[in-house]
Design a protein around this motif. Structure first.
Motif, short mmCIF file in Angstrom:
data_model
loop_
_atom_site.label_atom_id
_atom_site.label_comp_id
_atom_site.label_asym_id
_atom_site.label_seq_id
_atom_site.Cartn_x
_atom_site.Cartn_y
_atom_site.Cartn_z
N SER A 143 61.38 78.67 -29.24
CA SER A 143 61.13 78.95 -27.82
C SER A 143 61.17 77.65 -27.03
N ASP A 144 61.36 77.81 -25.71
CA ASP A 144 61.42 76.63 -24.86
C ASP A 144 60.08 76.28 -24.21
N HIS A 145 59.01 77.02 -24.56
CA HIS A 145 57.68 76.67 -24.07
C HIS A 145 56.64 77.46 -24.86
N PHE A 146 55.39 77.03 -24.76
CA PHE A 146 54.27 77.77 -25.34
C PHE A 146 53.79 78.82 -24.35
N ALA A 147 53.63 80.04 -24.82
CA ALA A 147 53.14 81.12 -23.97
C ALA A 147 51.65 81.39 -24.18
N VAL A 148 51.04 80.76 -25.20
CA VAL A 148 49.62 80.94 -25.50
C VAL A 148 48.97 79.56 -25.53
N PHE A 149 47.80 79.44 -24.91
CA PHE A 149 47.20 78.12 -24.73
C PHE A 149 46.72 77.48 -26.02
N THR A 150 46.04 78.21 -26.89
CA THR A 150 45.40 77.59 -28.06
C THR A 150 46.37 76.83 -28.95
N PRO A 151 47.50 77.41 -29.36
CA PRO A 151 48.43 76.60 -30.17
C PRO A 151 49.02 75.43 -29.38
N TYR A 152 49.20 75.61 -28.08
CA TYR A 152 49.67 74.49 -27.26
C TYR A 152 48.65 73.36 -27.28
N HIS A 153 47.39 73.72 -27.12
CA HIS A 153 46.32 72.71 -27.10
C HIS A 153 46.29 71.92 -28.41
N ARG A 154 46.47 72.59 -29.53
CA ARG A 154 46.47 71.88 -30.83
C ARG A 154 47.58 70.84 -30.87
N ARG A 155 48.77 71.22 -30.45
CA ARG A 155 49.90 70.29 -30.46
C ARG A 155 49.70 69.19 -29.42
N TRP A 156 49.24 69.57 -28.26
CA TRP A 156 49.03 68.62 -27.16
C TRP A 156 48.02 67.56 -27.56
N ALA A 157 46.91 67.99 -28.19
CA ALA A 157 45.85 67.05 -28.55
C ALA A 157 46.30 66.06 -29.61
N ALA A 158 47.32 66.40 -30.38
CA ALA A 158 47.80 65.51 -31.44
C ALA A 158 48.88 64.55 -30.95
N GLU A 159 49.37 64.74 -29.72
CA GLU A 159 50.42 63.90 -29.19
C GLU A 159 49.90 62.49 -28.91
N PRO A 160 50.65 61.45 -29.29
CA PRO A 160 50.26 60.09 -28.91
C PRO A 160 50.44 59.90 -27.40
N LEU A 161 49.46 59.26 -26.78
CA LEU A 161 49.53 59.03 -25.34
C LEU A 161 50.03 57.63 -25.05
N ARG A 162 50.81 57.51 -24.00
CA ARG A 162 51.20 56.18 -23.57
C ARG A 162 49.98 55.44 -23.03
N THR A 163 50.00 54.13 -23.09
CA THR A 163 48.92 53.31 -22.57
C THR A 163 49.02 53.24 -21.06
N PRO A 164 47.92 53.45 -20.34
CA PRO A 164 47.97 53.33 -18.87
C PRO A 164 48.48 51.95 -18.45
N LEU A 165 49.29 51.92 -17.43
CA LEU A 165 49.92 50.70 -16.97
C LEU A 165 49.05 49.98 -15.94
N PRO A 166 48.98 48.65 -16.02
CA PRO A 166 48.23 47.91 -14.99
C PRO A 166 48.97 47.90 -13.66
N VAL A 167 48.26 47.59 -12.62
CA VAL A 167 48.86 47.47 -11.29
C VAL A 167 49.74 46.22 -11.26
N PRO A 168 50.95 46.31 -10.71
CA PRO A 168 51.77 45.10 -10.58
C PRO A 168 51.04 44.01 -9.78
N LYS A 169 51.20 42.78 -10.20
CA LYS A 169 50.53 41.68 -9.49
C LYS A 169 51.11 41.47 -8.10
#
Length: 457
Positions: A143-169
């Motif tokens: 499928s091209d998307h999750f139609a049910v939240f719970t399995p989506y949440h499991r996958r989403w929670a395991a995804e590595p997050l990018r590090t927040p970027l600092p403000v340009p000087k």
């Protein structure tokens, strides 16, 4: 002198901003621009409360850029035409912007890309600016998307997050680039009197103070209507004056059940974005058609008007609708029960309710507003589409002492305790002394009508 353009849309901040960071690192000068496009108004996205909050956000963004030596350029007109004029004037090679998920955003991006490439320029669209996990990054098999939240949440929670970027000087903006005046909140008519203040400074302040003082109570208290323990960050997330990715990082560092419950709510936001990205028609059409027989005619219109005005005779419903009118915002539990009441108890089309909400909500987001309405109506992703929220039980459970009702329905302020949720039970002089309408509909009759409708649809 190399130049890049940063097109701001719903990402009005300088902290953790991938398009701005990429533009600053890739060019000697940068043009941060926001285009006030009449097409947004024609598409129905502009509403007084959002325009006022937008004005706050743009003024604060301009101050944030000024603190790095830059400024915000404001243009008025067709987005594609204005951006193309900017890149030609400054001889910019690149335009950077955040990815969107609505059909409107997709069409704008396509037009802009074609115009820029036809002029020998490049468009870079950055994912993960508006959402935490970009739509389409996690997919179920087949499928091209999750139609049910719970399995989506499991996958989403395991995804590595990018590090927040600092403000340009430093943000260097070409001096010759003109700008229209920043819009002013005071110039917007018909703004809700209790509308919150917008802008990145306010959003970051709210995020920090709420995480420090209230997040620990969030798991137990997020549905408490009178306690109002929600973060109230939804307007800032809608306008991008707070980074959802940074909010997840900070909540996880804080830790605890309350922080986890808050992160789960941010996941719900991403869930709806990935549904709409895959099914843009769900903004106006049933995601899962139930062939509902929505009520039409004068009686339905009168009931809809009573619901809009907070005079249904069911106190917790009316309290929530009056909060919406006054603040341009409504407690999440209130959104669920008012939507259920309109669609399942009064049997009015969810699109009518969604349209009214979009006219007032400062956080009126197409993905979350429309898909939450469909969830409540049973035409969306709810795995129990025939559940009906009883407003009396909801009031007793989530406003047990009646404080929320008494705040927003002052004609009931003299009633003590849970009795405030059933004023029709008063008799004689006590009832005559309360200037409050009788219930629009008997709940048992309405429930039977809904079940028969769904059974025969």
């Amino acid at each position: 002198m190399t130049v890049s353009v940063v097109l701001y849309t719903s990402d009005l901040r300088v902290h953790d901003h991938p398009p701005l960071r990429a533009a600053v690192e890739g060019a000697q000068e940068v043009v941060p621009v926001f285009v006030r496009d009449p097409a947004v108004d024609r598409a129905g996205f502009a509403a007084p409360n959002r325009l006022a909050f937008l004005a706050d956000c743009l003024a604060d963004l301009d101050r944030g850029l000024a603190g790095r030596g830059g400024r915000l350029v404001v243009r008025e007109g067709d987005t594609v035409s204005e951006v193309l004029a900017l890149v030609r004037q400054t001889e910019a090679d690149e335009v950077h912007m955040a990815a969107g998920v609505t059909a409107f955003a997709a069409a704008r991006e396509t037009r802009l890309r074609q115009a820029l490439e036809g002029d020998g320029r490049r468009l870079y669209v950055h994912d993960g600016v508006v959402t935490v996990v970009p739509p389409g990054d996690v997919l179920p098999q087949g499928s091209d998307h999750f139609a049910v939240f719970t399995p989506y949440h499991r996958r989403w929670a395991a995804e590595p997050l990018r590090t927040p970027l600092p403000v340009p000087k430093e943000v260097r903006v070409p001096s010759e680039v003109r700008s229209a005046s920043l819009p002013r909140r005071s110039a917007v008519p018909d703004v809700s009197p209790g509308l919150a203040v917008g802008g990145e400074s306010e959003g970051r302040k709210r995020l920090g103070s709420w995480l420090a003082a209230h997040v620990d109570a969030y798991e137990e208290g997020h549905d408490d209507l009178a306690g109002d323990l929600t973060s109230r960050l939804s307007p800032h997330l809608h306008f991008g004056s707070v980074s959802a990715t940074e909010a997840v990082h900070r909540a996880r560092r804080r830790g605890g059940p309350g922080a986890a419950a808050f992160v789960r709510q941010l996941c719900w936001r991403d869930f709806h974005h990935q549904v709409l990205a895959a099914r843009p028609g769900a903004a106006a059409e049933d995601y899962r058609p139930r062939h509902d027989h929505w009520r039409r005619g004068a009686d339905a219109e009168a009931d809809f008007a009573a619901w809009r005005e907070g005079r249904t005779g069911y106190p917790v419903v009316d309290a929530a609708m009056r909060q919406l009118a006054h603040e341009g915002w409504m407690h999440n539990r209130g959104r669920l029960l008012t939507a259920s009441f309109l669609t399942k108890t009064l049997r009015v089309d969810w699109r009518e309710g969604a349209r009214h909400f979009l006219g007032l909500l400062v956080d009126g987001d197409i993905a979350n507003n429309q898909l939450n309405w469909q969830w409540a109506a049973g035409t969306g992703t709810d795995t129990r589409p025939n559940r009906v929220l009883n407003p009396v039980r909801q009031g007793r459970r989530y406003d047990p002492d009646g404080g929320y009702v008494r705040r927003w329905v002052p004609e009931l302020a003299g009633l003590e305790g849970p009795a405030v949720h059933e004023p029709w039970r008063l008799v004689g002089l006590e009832r005559a002394a309360v200037d409050y309408p009788e219930p629009l509909v008997d709940l048992s009759d309405a429930l039977a009508r809904f079940r028969e409708d769904r059974d025969t649809a």
